[in-house]
Design a protein around this motif. Structure first.
Motif, mmCIF file in Angstrom:
data_model
loop_
_atom_site.group_PDB
_atom_site.id
_atom_site.type_symbol
_atom_site.label_atom_id
_atom_site.label_comp_id
_atom_site.label_asym_id
_atom_site.label_seq_id
_atom_site.Cartn_x
_atom_site.Cartn_y
_atom_site.Cartn_z
ATOM 1 N N GLU A 141 1.069 -0.734 0.233
ATOM 2 C CA GLU A 141 -0.304 -0.527 0.426
ATOM 3 C C GLU A 141 0.720 1.391 -0.373
ATOM 4 N N ARG A 142 1.775 1.522 0.203
ATOM 5 C CA ARG A 142 2.851 2.216 1.473
ATOM 6 C C ARG A 142 3.407 3.264 -0.490
ATOM 7 N N SER A 188 0.826 3.744 -3.330
ATOM 8 C CA SER A 188 0.698 5.334 -2.427
ATOM 9 C C SER A 188 1.920 6.447 -2.668
ATOM 10 N N HIS A 204 1.694 6.885 -6.129
ATOM 11 C CA HIS A 204 0.302 8.103 -7.064
ATOM 12 C C HIS A 204 1.226 8.632 -6.760
ATOM 13 N N PHE A 238 -2.595 15.069 5.348
ATOM 14 C CA PHE A 238 -1.977 13.512 5.633
ATOM 15 C C PHE A 238 -3.219 12.295 4.603
ATOM 16 N N PRO A 274 -6.668 9.661 -0.626
ATOM 17 C CA PRO A 274 -6.288 8.563 0.295
ATOM 18 C C PRO A 274 -5.623 7.594 -0.630
ATOM 19 N N MET A 275 -5.136 7.167 0.086
ATOM 20 C CA MET A 275 -4.060 5.582 0.298
ATOM 21 C C MET A 275 -4.306 4.394 -1.406
ATOM 22 N N VAL A 276 -3.447 4.773 -1.362
ATOM 23 C CA VAL A 276 -3.799 3.690 -2.680
ATOM 24 C C VAL A 276 -3.938 1.926 -2.343
ATOM 25 N N SER A 277 -4.715 1.093 -2.413
ATOM 26 C CA SER A 277 -4.193 -0.265 -1.531
ATOM 27 C C SER A 277 -4.120 -1.090 -1.933
ATOM 28 N N ASP A 314 -6.947 -0.452 -8.816
ATOM 29 C CA ASP A 314 -6.455 1.038 -8.441
ATOM 30 C C ASP A 314 -6.732 1.941 -9.435
ATOM 31 N N TYR A 321 12.169 8.305 4.688
ATOM 32 C CA TYR A 321 11.278 9.096 4.523
ATOM 33 C C TYR A 321 11.684 10.507 4.745
ATOM 34 N N PHE A 374 3.586 14.345 3.328
ATOM 35 C CA PHE A 374 3.369 13.632 2.746
ATOM 36 C C PHE A 374 2.773 14.570 0.745
#
Length: 176
Positions: free
Chosen positions: A2-3, A6, A9, A30, A34-37, A41, A103, A107
């Motif tokens: 997911e990370r 995202s 994206h 943040f 929305p997160m891409v899971s 998608d 990191y 965001f």
């Protein structure tokens, strides 16, 4: 998973902000994207398109980076070096802020695009010049100048109009 999806994206969103800054925000939170899971998608298509376009630019510019003057096209090897620099200026300053190597903690934020946006503007100018190469013919030269003026003037006018919203009502009438 997911990370990673995202982040890919977010890179597509950053590219959109660099080349078409229509939706800017002073405070991206943040939860704003929305997160891409899932691989299914549809937003993954944006990421794939971005990375395919980046690969195409690198492949097209590779002969120029090696100094192959026959592949350098208009302007020879010096022009090829300028184009290689423009491509590098678009991507290299973004690498530390991309959340790939480490990191960053941000965001999404336009402030991370200040220097890459200079490269993006130069990339657009290079693209316009490749589509409409300068020539002795006035009509074609005017088309290039009109296109470049539109690319520069539209965001400038938008910035001035947006800044007028910061004036008090009394000063706004006088400024217009």
């Amino acid at each position: 998973k997911e990370r990673a999806l995202s982040l890919l994206h977010l890179h597509a969103l950053y590219a959109g902000l660099a080349f078409f800054p229509a939706r800017l925000s002073c405070d991206w939170s943040f939860a704003c994207v929305p997160m891409v899971s899932s691989l299914l998608d549809p937003r993954n298509l944006l990421s794939a398109a971005l990375y395919l376009a980046m690969a195409a630019v690198v492949v097209a510019a590779a002969p120029q980076w090696r100094g192959n003057s026959s592949a350098a096209g208009l302007g020879g090897p010096v022009r090829a070096r300028v184009r290689a620099f423009v491509v590098a200026l678009s991507a290299a300053p973004f690498v530390p802020a991309s959340n790939v190597l480490f990191y960053v903690g941000t965001f999404i934020g336009e402030r991370l695009l200040y220097l890459p946006s200079v490269g993006a503007c130069l990339l657009v100018a290079e693209g316009v010049e490749m589509i409409f190469p300068p020539s002795q013919e006035t009509q074609q030269g005017n088309a290039t100048n009109a296109t470049n003026a539109t690319i520069v003037e539209r965001p400038a006018v938008k910035a001035v109009l947006d800044s007028l919203d910061n004036f008090p009502r009394e000063g706004r009438a006088a400024a217009r």
